[in-house]
Scaffold this active site. Structure first.
Site, PDB file in Angstrom:
ATOM      1  N   LYS A 164      45.025  -5.147 -28.667  1.00 18.74           N
ATOM      2  CA  LYS A 164      45.825  -5.480 -29.838  1.00 18.74           C
ATOM      3  C   LYS A 164      45.432  -4.644 -31.044  1.00 18.74           C
ATOM      4  O   LYS A 164      46.290  -4.191 -31.807  1.00 18.74           O
ATOM      5  CB  LYS A 164      45.690  -6.968 -30.149  1.00 18.74           C
ATOM      6  CG  LYS A 164      46.431  -7.855 -29.165  1.00 18.74           C
ATOM      7  CD  LYS A 164      46.553  -9.281 -29.689  1.00 18.74           C
ATOM      8  CE  LYS A 164      47.491 -10.085 -28.817  1.00 18.74           C
ATOM      9  NZ  LYS A 164      47.783 -11.416 -29.384  1.00 18.74           N
ATOM     10  N   ASP A 186      43.657  -9.135   3.468  1.00 20.72           N
ATOM     11  CA  ASP A 186      43.870 -10.412   2.810  1.00 20.72           C
ATOM     12  C   ASP A 186      42.814 -11.378   3.334  1.00 20.72           C
ATOM     13  O   ASP A 186      42.891 -11.842   4.481  1.00 20.72           O
ATOM     14  CB  ASP A 186      45.280 -10.929   3.116  1.00 20.72           C
ATOM     15  CG  ASP A 186      45.610 -12.227   2.390  1.00 20.72           C
ATOM     16  OD1 ASP A 186      44.672 -12.877   1.876  1.00 20.72           O
ATOM     17  OD2 ASP A 186      46.802 -12.598   2.345  1.00 20.72           O
ATOM     18  N   GLY A 236      41.429 -14.791 -13.742  1.00 21.72           N
ATOM     19  CA  GLY A 236      41.895 -14.095 -14.929  1.00 21.72           C
ATOM     20  C   GLY A 236      41.369 -14.816 -16.150  1.00 21.72           C
ATOM     21  O   GLY A 236      40.418 -15.593 -16.067  1.00 21.72           O
ATOM     22  N   ARG A 267      31.734 -17.792 -27.449  1.00 14.32           N
ATOM     23  CA  ARG A 267      31.363 -17.336 -26.110  1.00 14.32           C
ATOM     24  C   ARG A 267      30.235 -16.314 -26.227  1.00 14.32           C
ATOM     25  O   ARG A 267      29.985 -15.736 -27.299  1.00 14.32           O
ATOM     26  CB  ARG A 267      32.552 -16.639 -25.402  1.00 14.32           C
ATOM     27  CG  ARG A 267      33.763 -17.500 -25.127  1.00 14.32           C
ATOM     28  CD  ARG A 267      33.489 -18.591 -24.120  1.00 14.32           C
ATOM     29  NE  ARG A 267      34.717 -19.307 -23.778  1.00 14.32           N
ATOM     30  CZ  ARG A 267      35.219 -20.329 -24.481  1.00 14.32           C
ATOM     31  NH1 ARG A 267      34.622 -20.725 -25.578  1.00 14.32           N
ATOM     32  NH2 ARG A 267      36.325 -20.930 -24.081  1.00 14.32           N
ATOM     33  N   CYS A 327      32.296 -21.309 -15.521  1.00 12.38           N
ATOM     34  CA  CYS A 327      33.320 -22.363 -15.513  1.00 12.38           C
ATOM     35  C   CYS A 327      32.888 -23.582 -14.704  1.00 12.38           C
ATOM     36  O   CYS A 327      33.575 -24.608 -14.720  1.00 12.38           O
ATOM     37  CB  CYS A 327      34.632 -21.822 -14.956  1.00 12.38           C
ATOM     38  SG  CYS A 327      35.475 -20.656 -16.044  1.00 12.38           S
ATOM     39  N   TYR A 350      39.760 -23.461 -10.944  1.00 12.35           N
ATOM     40  CA  TYR A 350      38.878 -22.307 -10.766  1.00 12.35           C
ATOM     41  C   TYR A 350      37.407 -22.707 -10.776  1.00 12.35           C
ATOM     42  O   TYR A 350      36.634 -22.347  -9.880  1.00 12.35           O
ATOM     43  CB  TYR A 350      39.154 -21.282 -11.866  1.00 12.35           C
ATOM     44  CG  TYR A 350      38.313 -20.033 -11.778  1.00 12.35           C
ATOM     45  CD1 TYR A 350      38.609 -19.044 -10.838  1.00 12.35           C
ATOM     46  CD2 TYR A 350      37.229 -19.846 -12.632  1.00 12.35           C
ATOM     47  CE1 TYR A 350      37.833 -17.901 -10.756  1.00 12.35           C
ATOM     48  CE2 TYR A 350      36.454 -18.702 -12.555  1.00 12.35           C
ATOM     49  CZ  TYR A 350      36.758 -17.734 -11.606  1.00 12.35           C
ATOM     50  OH  TYR A 350      35.978 -16.599 -11.522  1.00 12.35           O
ATOM     51  N   ALA A 395      39.123 -12.029 -23.381  1.00 12.22           N
ATOM     52  CA  ALA A 395      39.157 -11.844 -24.835  1.00 12.22           C
ATOM     53  C   ALA A 395      38.780 -10.449 -25.321  1.00 12.22           C
ATOM     54  O   ALA A 395      39.529  -9.850 -26.102  1.00 12.22           O
ATOM     55  CB  ALA A 395      38.276 -12.897 -25.505  1.00 12.22           C
TER      56      ALA A 395
END
Length: 337
Positions: free
Chosen positions: A199, A52, A77, A219, A119, A148, A192
């Site tokens: 899906k 950890d 994530g 993106r 990000c 994040y 994505a």
């Protein structure tokens, strides 16, 4: 071939798993570290430690005897996850990043690579789908993704300070949406491309799947093999400033569904849900500086990389024996980071 000993943190995850195998093929002696066992069998690390890295003594154990450190460990994530856990993500990643940097410096590691993210870029530069590609210098004045992205930007500066004050060699990589086989594709932390592949794999031709957002958010996506090669090239370079690592092939999320459906040989209808998180409206990588520094940029086109990605996820779905679900009410994300 190299006789160097290198550490890959986050080696139990998607990019880390691929990076360990890449470095082993280059002849490095590799230690992998993660808080969990690797997601999939086949890690070629010479040793693997369960640690950890929010604890400093574990960071010191991880870096002991290493020549170089690839610090990929992070709590992260897709947009649904990172937009809903600001406190825990920021705390966990601050502890991991800052302590790994300090432990590596104290252990006199030769080079330290920090995995940052797109990000970090200001949200007001990403408020339309037809976004102007983001240059490294655009990160300031700062307005990063809350939590994040803020931690990533802060740690970039911390690495730069360690270089300026101590002469410690750091390398900074800003990832732009990585995808490929062995990536997370369910459970809530997938991004994505993997979520869409899952899906579509569940759906029959003619079925309707739910898409988070209006489908117009854009993106760029980078195949994982290009990602690990880029990481290695940046580590070996003499450039210590932040570098984008991604493609500049912009696609909207609706178009991403169409590409996956074509690969699957299915007709897929879409229902857009604008009540779900969808992140910034547009994000694309400007690779000008990357090309100048490396004389290289990720070559894989999106459709080309999605073929093996979809085939792998399709096989996983079939092997799992999961019943087909069409437009479920509680469903992991299908948004773009």
């Amino acid at each position: 071939m190299s006789s160097k000993s290198v550490l890959v943190t986050g080696a139990g995850g998607f990019i880390g798993f691929h990076l360990v195998n890449y470095l082993k093929n280059k002849g490095y002696k590799v230690r992998g570290v993660d808080i969990k066992e690797p997601d999939y069998e086949g890690s070629s690390a010479d040793e693997f430690k369960l640690l950890d890295l929010r604890e400093m003594e574990n960071c010191r154990e991880a870096v002991y005897g290493m020549d170089e450190v690839y610090n990929l460990a992070a709590d992260m994530g897709g947009i649904g996850y990172i937009s809903g856990a600001h406190a825990s993500i920021t705390y966990n990643n601050t502890m991991i990043s800052a302590q790994m940097l300090k432990a590596a410096h104290d252990a006199k590691v030769e080079r330290f690579l920090f995995s940052s993210s797109a990000c970090v870029y200001p949200q007001h530069l990403q408020d339309v789908p037809s976004v102007v590609p983001l240059k490294e210098a655009d990160a300031f004045p700062a307005d990063p993704e809350p939590g994040y992205g803020l931690e990533k930007l802060y740690t970039e500066k911390l690495c730069e300070y360690f270089t300026e004050d101590y002469g410690f060699q750091t390398r900074l990589v800003r990832f732009h949406n990585v995808y490929g086989p062995l990536g997370t594709y369910d459970g809530g932390k997938e991004k994505a491309p993997a979520a869409i592949c899952r899906k579509v794999a569940h759906a029959a031709s003619g079925d309707t799947i739910e898409v988070w957002g209006d489908g117009k958010q854009t993106r760029s996506f980078m195949y994982v093999d290009d990602c690990v090669e880029g990481i290695f090239r940046i580590m070996r370079s003499d450039y210590s400033g932040p570098l984008n690592l991604g493609t500049d092939e912009l696609v909207d999320v609706s178009g991403l569904v169409d590409i996956v459906a074509e690969i699957a040989g299915k007709t897929i209808n879409k229902r857009f849900n604008t009540n779900r998180p969808q992140g910034v409206r547009g994000r694309n990588s400007d690779n000008t500086l990357l090309r100048e520094v490396l004389g290289w940029e990720p070559p894989m086109h999106l459709r080309q990389g999605l073929v093996p990605t979809y085939r792998w996820i399709e096989a996983e779905v079939k092997a799992g024996g999961i019943e087909r679900h069409i437009m479920p009410q509680v469903e992991p994300m299908i948004a773009a980071q």
